[in-house]
Design a protein around this motif. Structure first.
Motif, PDB file in Angstrom:
ATOM      1  N   UNK A   1       2.681   3.745  12.047  1.00 37.48           N
ATOM      2  CA  UNK A   1       3.767   2.963  12.650  1.00 37.48           C
ATOM      3  C   UNK A   1       5.068   3.096  11.862  1.00 37.48           C
ATOM      4  N   UNK A   2       5.013   2.939  10.555  1.00 41.44           N
ATOM      5  CA  UNK A   2       6.246   2.977   9.759  1.00 41.44           C
ATOM      6  C   UNK A   2       6.896   4.351   9.858  1.00 41.44           C
ATOM      7  N   UNK A   3       6.101   5.414   9.748  1.00 36.22           N
ATOM      8  CA  UNK A   3       6.664   6.763   9.829  1.00 36.22           C
ATOM      9  C   UNK A   3       7.285   7.012  11.202  1.00 36.22           C
ATOM     10  N   UNK A   4       6.619   6.565  12.274  1.00 40.68           N
ATOM     11  CA  UNK A   4       7.154   6.759  13.618  1.00 40.68           C
ATOM     12  C   UNK A   4       8.412   5.925  13.842  1.00 40.68           C
TER      13      UNK A   4
ATOM     14  N   UNK B   1       0.838  -1.197   0.000  1.00 41.88           N
ATOM     15  CA  UNK B   1       0.000   0.000   0.000  1.00 41.88           C
ATOM     16  C   UNK B   1       0.875   1.250   0.000  1.00 41.88           C
ATOM     17  N   UNK B   2       0.262   2.406  -0.055  1.00 45.15           N
ATOM     18  CA  UNK B   2       0.989   3.647   0.152  1.00 45.15           C
ATOM     19  C   UNK B   2       1.407   3.720   1.615  1.00 45.15           C
ATOM     20  N   UNK B   3       2.504   4.417   1.886  1.00 48.58           N
ATOM     21  CA  UNK B   3       3.004   4.460   3.255  1.00 48.58           C
ATOM     22  C   UNK B   3       1.976   5.074   4.194  1.00 48.58           C
ATOM     23  N   UNK B   4       1.224   6.074   3.727  1.00 52.09           N
ATOM     24  CA  UNK B   4       0.229   6.705   4.586  1.00 52.09           C
ATOM     25  C   UNK B   4      -1.025   5.854   4.761  1.00 52.09           C
ATOM     26  N   UNK B   5      -1.091   4.727   4.040  1.00 53.54           N
ATOM     27  CA  UNK B   5      -2.234   3.829   4.153  1.00 53.54           C
ATOM     28  C   UNK B   5      -1.795   2.429   4.600  1.00 53.54           C
ATOM     29  N   UNK B   6      -0.668   2.353   5.276  1.00 57.90           N
ATOM     30  CA  UNK B   6      -0.054   1.049   5.568  1.00 57.90           C
ATOM     31  C   UNK B   6      -0.346   0.516   6.964  1.00 57.90           C
ATOM     32  N   UNK B   7      -1.064   1.259   7.799  1.00 57.67           N
ATOM     33  CA  UNK B   7      -1.228   0.845   9.195  1.00 57.67           C
ATOM     34  C   UNK B   7      -1.855  -0.541   9.328  1.00 57.67           C
ATOM     35  N   UNK B   8      -2.931  -0.792   8.593  1.00 56.06           N
ATOM     36  CA  UNK B   8      -3.612  -2.078   8.710  1.00 56.06           C
ATOM     37  C   UNK B   8      -2.731  -3.219   8.228  1.00 56.06           C
ATOM     38  N   UNK B   9      -2.006  -2.992   7.133  1.00 60.10           N
ATOM     39  CA  UNK B   9      -1.141  -4.043   6.575  1.00 60.10           C
ATOM     40  C   UNK B   9       0.000  -4.385   7.520  1.00 60.10           C
ATOM     41  N   UNK B  10       0.631  -3.363   8.096  1.00 63.07           N
ATOM     42  CA  UNK B  10       1.759  -3.631   8.985  1.00 63.07           C
ATOM     43  C   UNK B  10       1.270  -4.243  10.294  1.00 63.07           C
ATOM     44  N   UNK B  11       0.067  -3.877  10.749  1.00 68.16           N
ATOM     45  CA  UNK B  11      -0.490  -4.490  11.962  1.00 68.16           C
ATOM     46  C   UNK B  11      -0.769  -5.972  11.735  1.00 68.16           C
ATOM     47  N   UNK B  12      -1.307  -6.299  10.561  1.00 65.00           N
ATOM     48  CA  UNK B  12      -1.567  -7.700  10.238  1.00 65.00           C
ATOM     49  C   UNK B  12      -0.263  -8.488  10.187  1.00 65.00           C
ATOM     50  N   UNK B  13       0.771  -7.890   9.594  1.00 68.79           N
ATOM     51  CA  UNK B  13       2.061  -8.568   9.519  1.00 68.79           C
ATOM     52  C   UNK B  13       2.663  -8.764  10.909  1.00 68.79           C
ATOM     53  N   UNK B  14       2.565  -7.747  11.760  1.00 72.38           N
ATOM     54  CA  UNK B  14       3.122  -7.849  13.113  1.00 72.38           C
ATOM     55  C   UNK B  14       2.370  -8.871  13.962  1.00 72.38           C
TER      56      UNK B  14
END
Length: 281
Positions: free
Chosen positions: A117-120, A86-99
């Motif tokens: 999360x990625x930006x932080x 996804x776009x980095x600004x739309x990645x929260x759900x994807x990275x949460x699922x991966x984590x």
């Protein structure tokens, strides 16, 4: 006027005219204003960074469906990755699922702030070697309770009671399957790089910065417990000037007990070895 004088007069006039001509060629008239035209140079083109520790492109890795059935001998949980980035600004759900492949839902709630999360994560890594670390950038939640001090009022020192506050987080970090964590990082790496460039580092490579910061943290001193403190004002400082001048990232590690700090340094060395060897085999 005789002929000789006429010839001399003509020569004088010719020489005078020639001299005046040369003078005005070398010295422009004062009323003539010469404006210097400054040529507007085009903006410097964005250069490709010199990459020391490249990250494998996600397409270079085998997806679980492409792996041979008889290859794995140990059962592992593959990270849950999206079909496409996804776009980095739309990645929260994807990275949460991966984590969620690495942590339980409860652990995710305890450990992480999952918005941006990625930006932080990128901003925190970039700021760890600095003197101050803005709390608003942290992707990891601080442990509960306050920093405790023991000793006397004249000679305060770190308290071993603090170690209980840090132990649950340290146990969670040690429980991570590092290979799966690297797979997640590798898959999402273009988004980490994008977030790094959004901080203004258009000619830099985030994985190189991450390795640099890990090296910086590994250089943290590991003094025995307890560490002597001072209280020149409201806040406590380290009595040892060498410890007090350390970066925000190194001071975080200094808050741990010596045994805990040793375990963190071991983790950092493990991740460094993997992050610096991400080239295809």
């Amino acid at each position: 006027m005789n002929r000789t004088n006429l010839i001399i007069l003509i020569l004088v006039l010719v020489l005078g005219a020639l001299g005046l001509s040369m003078y005005f060629q070398n010295y422009p008239a004062e009323e003539q204003v010469v404006q210097e035209v400054k040529q507007k140079l085009p903006p410097e083109p964005t250069k490709n960074p010199i990459v020391h520790y490249p990250v494998v492109e996600p397409t270079a890795e085998l997806k679980p469906s492409e792996q041979q059935e008889n290859t794995p001998t140990v059962k592992t949980t593959e990270p849950l990755l999206p079909e496409s980035l996804p776009l980095v600004q739309e990645s929260d759900q994807s990275i949460e699922t991966a984590l969620s492949s690495l942590f339980s839902k409860e652990s995710l709630n305890i450990l992480f702030y999952r918005d941006n999360f990625i930006q932080k994560f990128v901003a925190t890594i970039d700021n760890l070697p600095e003197k101050k670390l803005p709390r608003t950038l942290l992707p990891i939640k601080a442990p509960g309770g306050k920093f405790l001090v023991s000793g006397t009022q004249e000679e305060p020192q770190t308290s071993s009671r603090n170690y209980k506050r840090y132990e649950p987080i340290l146990l969670l970090l040690e429980s991570i399957d590092t290979d799966q964590a690297i797979k997640i990082y590798t898959f999402f790496y273009p988004l980490f790089q994008t977030a790094y460039e959004q901080l203004g580092y258009t000619n830099a490579y985030f994985n190189d910065r991450l390795v640099y910061v890990i090296d910086h943290l590994i250089e943290t001193p590991n003094p025995p417990d307890p560490i002597q403190l001072a209280q020149p004002a409201v806040l406590f400082t380290y009595a040892d000037p060498d410890l007090e001048k350390r970066s925000a990232g190194q001071k975080i590690l200094l808050r741990l007990g010596q045994e805990q700090r040793t375990r963190v340094l071991k983790l950092l060395n493990s991740y460094r070895q993997k992050l610096t060897n991400l080239l295809p085999q």
